[in-house]
Design an enzyme around this catalytic site. Structure first.
Site: not given
Ligand code: 3HC
Length: 712
Positions: A454, A465-467, A503
């Protein structure tokens, strides 16, 4: 200690001093280094066989990373911190006053106390390598350059250029450093040592240390020599700092003052101001929080989101990006410019592909105009980008990132198409902000290789960055996504596959609450002003316009479905979208836009929502409602294991939504206020505004047990 920090060899009368701090990945100026350096230097000064000194680093990627930040965390009082700074100043004064020329040969990171060290030398040779970066990042830690940096930098490169570097804490690459006159010579790393030695020999023959003066230019010099001109620069810089920091960060103003005192009253007075202010700042809460964030971010760089040793990252050389819209193009452009991989961008028709490719080239175009990229590098990187409308050319991609429309069926279909052509072992990432990865991967031939990445918009700028691993995603896939995210320059957190991830989850009740406030007639500007005063870069209403009100409508619908009443969307969004107000992109939203420029709040919104403007809501109430909605959700999500640690949660909030860094993040805020107090406030908010504020179980338990997120 067995290993010395400084190795000295004598080469034809030039002492070559190599710093290599044993057992550490980078050189830093800690107490041991300072003590040994003082001895080494005294010996060199006394040695008649030494005519000049060259100073080098033995570390591969750093010259010196600065003073030892770890030591700052041990400091108990302002006086102790003052001593640290004064000792650093004294050590560097020894270099500056040595009767023999000292040359710094700089390759790699040269930051903070490291740059101050180089500034105290009489001549600087820099390697032209990309690794070479020079800067004074102290203000980012809530500090100021406390070892003479506020004095020597403006004297070397001119007042304005020095303030640019000191007040923003941004570093410059080698080429810019040369243009500014920060380094005297720029050479390839292979001849750095030789060039520095030659300079040392040359300088030792001259009776006076001569340097070419560059960088400040004629106008710059005129301005610097003229007290009125200087005053103008101070006042402009002060104004700009005040507007940028909103009064929350004391360091840049203090640094500005130290520069001013030094230039107006002389170096000695400047140094005194510098160590006094350094001492004051080092023990502030703001600096403590920023230092915690530094260490949190550093620890995160080594955390791949899986137990150590359980996954291996694929090396990415070629990647595919599906969907050439704003997001896809941003991902493609950032991957090329930061990770230097080949990127093939796919969309359904050539027109869209062309628009996407043009947008993807954006960061490169900027690099060229700002002279960060040479024409050669620009051409080489542009050549890494290609476009297509069919499935050709993906057979050798190690990674594909899908960034098509947020629609489960479309996303599934794209995945199925790519599973046909992708080589075994490659990773398939989907960029989604709302759809569970598990559902996208459901029915895939290789769900173990499917993962969520994301990104935040605009991709090039947003640091987070969201993984998101799905239920079946394997460790290799996770590590590959995390490593590649880092190569793209992102701070990466690995989060649970749960609606909104981290988030958007904590943002959701906050944005809803802004909507509720609006529905009660609270002025748009009062809402936004309150939260920017709290320290957010933009207020929630302005954010809504930036994100797109239709996008927010969709996301909040998903959250409502997943979590029920607590996250019921505020009853304003549908009306706004129904009126064709989609935010900035449509030129109409909660603010007015003229020719793409944001103007004041759109007063016609109140009529549309059928409410009267109510001026009487206090900023305290606005802040409390918005903030506590977020705090409650954050605590709840931590309890559900959405983030792997409070550290990830706070860094995610700071880098993902601009939660004020000096407050340390929402979970730190709960610790600071105490869980018990947060529970109390939530209960009274619930009594006044409804059960959406009911404190979550995790928080209530935390309050009962008097526990903290960070037991320190
Ligand atoms: N003090 C203490 N530790 C430091 C450090 C410093 N100045 N700089 C780096 N480190 C440590 C990191 O904490 C990390 O430790 P670990 O291995 O135990 O986790 C290790 O060195 C390697 O760092 P990174 O993982 O961050 O390595 P990278 O290669 O990714 O980045 C870096 C290197 C660019 C140097 C980055 O670490 C950095 O930005 N460091 C801080 C630089 C800085 O802010 N310097 C100014 C200090 S304040 C000062 O100098 C005051 C003076 O004016 C008096």
């Amino acid at each position: 200690r067995l290993m010395p920090i400084f190795q000295v060899t004598n080469e034809d009368g030039v002492a070559v001093v190599t710093m290599d701090l044993p057992g550490e990945p980078v050189n830093k100026l800690n107490a041991a280094a300072k003590a040994e350096f003082t001895q080494v230097f005294a010996a060199l000064a006394a040695d008649s066989n030494v005519k000049a000194v060259v100073f080098l680093s033995g570390k591969p990627g750093t010259f010196i990373a600065g003073a030892d930040i770890e030591e700052f965390t041990q400091v108990k009082s302002r006086e102790e911190a003052e001593v640290l700074s004064r000792d650093g100043q004294a050590m560097l004064d020894d270099i500056a006053h040595l009767s023999k020329p000292v040359v710094a040969a700089i390759h790699g990171v040269c930051l903070g106390g490291g740059l101050e060290f180089a500034l105290a030398c009489h001549y600087r040779v820099g390697s032209s390598d990309d690794k070479t970066q020079l800067g004074l990042p102290e203000v980012q830690l809530g500090l100021l350059p406390g070892a003479g940096g506020c004095q020597r930098l403006p004297r070397l490169i001119g007042l304005r250029a020095a303030l640019d570097m000191i007040l923003a804490g941004k570093s410059v690459r080698a080429r810019k450093a040369y243009r500014l006159g920060l380094v005297d010579e720029l050479v390839p790393q292979s001849i750095l040592r030789r060039t520095a030695l030659a300079a040392a020999h040359r300088l030792s023959r001259d009776s006076v240390v001569k340097r070419a003066k560059r960088g400040t230019g004629f106008m710059g010099l005129l301005l610097d020599r003229n007290p009125l001109g200087r005053r103008l620069v101070y006042s402009q810089a002060g104004k700009s700092v005040r507007s940028k920091t909103g009064g929350h960060y004391p360091a840049p103003l203090a640094a500005l003052d130290c520069v001013r005192v030094g230039l107006e009253k002389g170096m000695a007075a400047g140094l005194v101001a510098e160590h006094r202010e350094f001492g004051r700042l080092a023990v502030t809460d703001v600096s403590r929080k920023l230092v915690q964030i530094f260490f949190g971010t550093t620890a995160l760089k080594k955390d791949d989101g899986v137990p150590r040793g359980t996954g291996t990252a694929l090396e990415i050389r070629r990647m595919g990006v599906v969907g050439s819209g704003f997001m896809g193009a941003g991902i493609a452009g950032t991957a090329v410019s930061r990770a230097q991989v080949e990127v093939r961008l796919k969309d359904t028709d050539l027109g869209r592909v062309a628009i996407g490719l043009k947008a993807a080239r954006g960061p490169l175009d900027k690099g060229l105009t700002r002279r960060r990229l040479t024409k050669y590098d620009y051409a080489r990187q542009v050549a890494l980008l290609s476009g297509t409308t069919d499935m050709t050319g993906f057979g050798r991609s190690e990674l594909v990132v899908e960034a098509v429309f947020e629609d489960l069926e479309v996303k599934r279909q794209v995945l199925a198409e790519f599973e046909e052509v992708l080589p075994g072992g490659s990773v398939y990432a989907t960029n989604t902000s709302t759809i569970p990865i598990e559902r996208i991967a459901d029915g895939a031939a290789h769900p173990e290789r499917v993962i969520g990445m994301h990104f935040f918009s605009p991709v090039e700028k947003m640091p987070l960055l969201e993984v998101i691993p799905g239920k079946e995603t394997n460790a290799d896939t996770i590590v590959t996504a995390v490593h590649f995210g880092r190569r793209m320059g992102k701070t990466v957190i690995v989060v649970r596959d749960h609606p909104g991830f981290w988030v958007n989850r904590i943002l959701s009740p906050y944005m809803n609450e802004a909507g509720y406030l609006l529905k009660e007639g609270t002025p748009i500007e009062a809402i936004d002003r309150t939260m920017t005063r709290y320290g957010f870069p933009v207020g929630p209403i302005a954010l809504l316009d930036e994100v797109g009100i239709d996008v927010a409508q969709k996301a909040s619908g998903v959250m409502y479905q997943a979590f029920g009443e607590r996250l019921r969307p505020a009853p304003v969004i549908d009306a706004l979208v129904g009126d064709g107000r989609l935010g900035r992109k449509s030129g109409r939203g909660l603010y007015r836009y003229e020719k793409g420029k944001k103007k004041g709040p759109d007063q016609s919104v109140y009529r549309l929502l059928g409410v009267q403007r109510r001026e009487e809501v206090s900023p305290e109430t606005i802040e409390e409602r918005l903030l506590y909605a977020m705090l409650n959700e954050a605590a709840m999500a931590v309890g559900e294991g959405v983030v792997r640690s409070p550290r990830d949660g706070d860094i995610g909030a700071i880098f993902g939504i601009g939660f004020p860094p000096f407050r340390g993040g929402p979970l730190r805020v709960i610790d600071t206020l105490s869980a018990a107090r947060v529970v109390d406030v939530l209960q009274s908010l619930a009594a006044m505004y409804g059960p959406r504020f009911t404190p979550c179980d995790a928080l209530v338990e935390q309050a009962k047990a008097n526990r903290k997120f960070y037991p320190d």
